[in-house]
Enzyme design. Structure first.
Site, mmCIF file in Angstrom:
data_model
loop_
_atom_site.group_PDB
_atom_site.id
_atom_site.type_symbol
_atom_site.label_atom_id
_atom_site.label_comp_id
_atom_site.label_asym_id
_atom_site.label_seq_id
_atom_site.Cartn_x
_atom_site.Cartn_y
_atom_site.Cartn_z
ATOM 1 N N THR A 106 59.325 -19.797 2.447
ATOM 2 C CA THR A 106 59.595 -21.164 3.137
ATOM 3 C C THR A 106 58.139 -21.261 2.121
ATOM 4 O O THR A 106 56.983 -21.501 2.112
ATOM 5 C CB THR A 106 59.559 -21.562 4.145
ATOM 6 N N LYS A 182 65.518 -26.348 3.216
ATOM 7 C CA LYS A 182 65.306 -25.420 3.966
ATOM 8 C C LYS A 182 63.671 -26.589 5.297
ATOM 9 O O LYS A 182 63.707 -26.320 6.240
ATOM 10 C CB LYS A 182 64.244 -24.115 3.767
ATOM 11 N N LYS A 250 51.977 -24.116 9.273
ATOM 12 C CA LYS A 250 52.200 -24.057 7.781
ATOM 13 C C LYS A 250 53.959 -25.004 7.424
ATOM 14 O O LYS A 250 53.312 -25.617 6.379
ATOM 15 C CB LYS A 250 51.933 -22.849 6.879
#
Length: 314
Positions: A106, A182, A250
């Site tokens: 990602t 994503k 994150k």
């Protein structure tokens, strides 16, 4: 696993860099489909586990990738992906011309585009292919893959994609589109987990029977996939990490960076990020992301179920 994967011949060599809970399942799914799979991980025990399952192990990323037609990188973020490609013993200069690098991390779409340009300049293909579905689906070859890249990249990667995924979405002919899809998923996932933890802890504060709350809500309009999936962790008092707090520190941080660059407001994602940051700061960063419920309980005095498995972070 797609029926097409059953036709993959043993002459196709795949390398998997990163044999954690996701990467191991992906490697084994490709092996089951008939590919010759070589695995590497920074933890030697992870490589040993893959070898015990019948795979081949390598001592460096470059050694794993040197003969591979398909190299699948299953690491956490863009920085780790860059290290896999261009760091010491990286794969970029070891891969044979025409091979494809599948990036499952990602990351910011801009980072994916930059890595793709650098890889393609070496005569290789780059497929931006983040994944969704969790370790259980990875082990069954039933992931969702959000892929973007050239037709050549997709075609070269196809035997691996069909082995690893139940659904492969082809989202465009340039890297970055898969990463962007994503991040939309991660925005929703992060907010939904935070909302689920807020709700179940609020229920505890009201003195409600939490098992009954779970039964009622999962049969009602307020349910979400994340409520249904994460609240059982809270009910069991088991915060063993299946997906950690730090993952959403994150990922929602990337969402914030993307939104700021577009001057686009994301207030719900921003509020959720603050809760993940608070949980991480309280020592729960490596615990399951359902630990947000523990943070809410600490802030409010609510009592949640406990277990001997519960980390002693608070």
């Amino acid at each position: 696993m797609s029926p097409l994967a059953e036709n993959s011949g043993p002459d196709i060599i795949a390398a998997v860099i990163g044999l954690g809970s996701m990467g191991l399942g992906m490697a084994l799914s490709m092996k089951r489909a008939g590919l010759d799979v070589v695995g590497y991980d920074v933890t030697p025990a992870a490589v040993d586990r893959f070898v015990d399952e019948g795979g081949r192990g390598a001592s460096t990323p470059a050694a794993a990738a040197k003969d591979a037609d398909i190299v699948v990188s299953v690491v956490v973020n863009g920085a780790q992906t860059e290290a896999v490609l261009f760091g010491p013993q990286g794969v970029a200069h070891a891969m044979k011309p025409g091979a494809v690098f599948i990036s499952s991390a990602t990351m910011d779409p801009a980072v994916a585009r930059d890595l793709a340009q650098r890889v393609e300049a070496l005569g290789l293909h780059y497929l931006d292919a983040p994944i969704s579905g969790g370790a259980a689906k990875a082990a069954r070859g039933e992931l969702t893959i959000m892929a973007s890249g050239s037709k050549q990249a997709v075609d070269t990667a196809r035997p691996g994609l069909d082995a690893m995924a139940a659904k492969v979405y082809e989202l465009g002919d340039e890297a970055g589109k898969g990463a962007a899809f994503k991040m939309i998923n991660q925005l929703l996932a992060g907010v939904h987990i935070a909302a689920a933890c807020e709700a179940i802890t609020f229920a505890a504060k009201q003195g409600l029977d939490l098992d009954k709350v779970y039964e009622v809500i999962t049969a009602s309009a307020g349910n979400s996939w994340m409520f249904e999936n994460r609240v059982p962790h809270v009910l069991a008092g088991d915060y063993t990490p299946l997906s950690s707090i730090e993952i959403f520190v994150k990922d929602l941080g990337i969402v914030q960076d993307m939104a700021r660059s577009e001057r686009y407001p994301v207030p719900l994602a921003a509020a959720a990020l603050q809760m993940y940051l608070a949980a991480s700061g309280a020592g729960m960063g490596r615990d399951d992301d359902s630990s947000l419920a523990r943070l809410y309980a600490k802030l409010s005095g609510a009592e949640l179920p406990s277990s001997t498995k519960e980390p002693q972070s608070l």
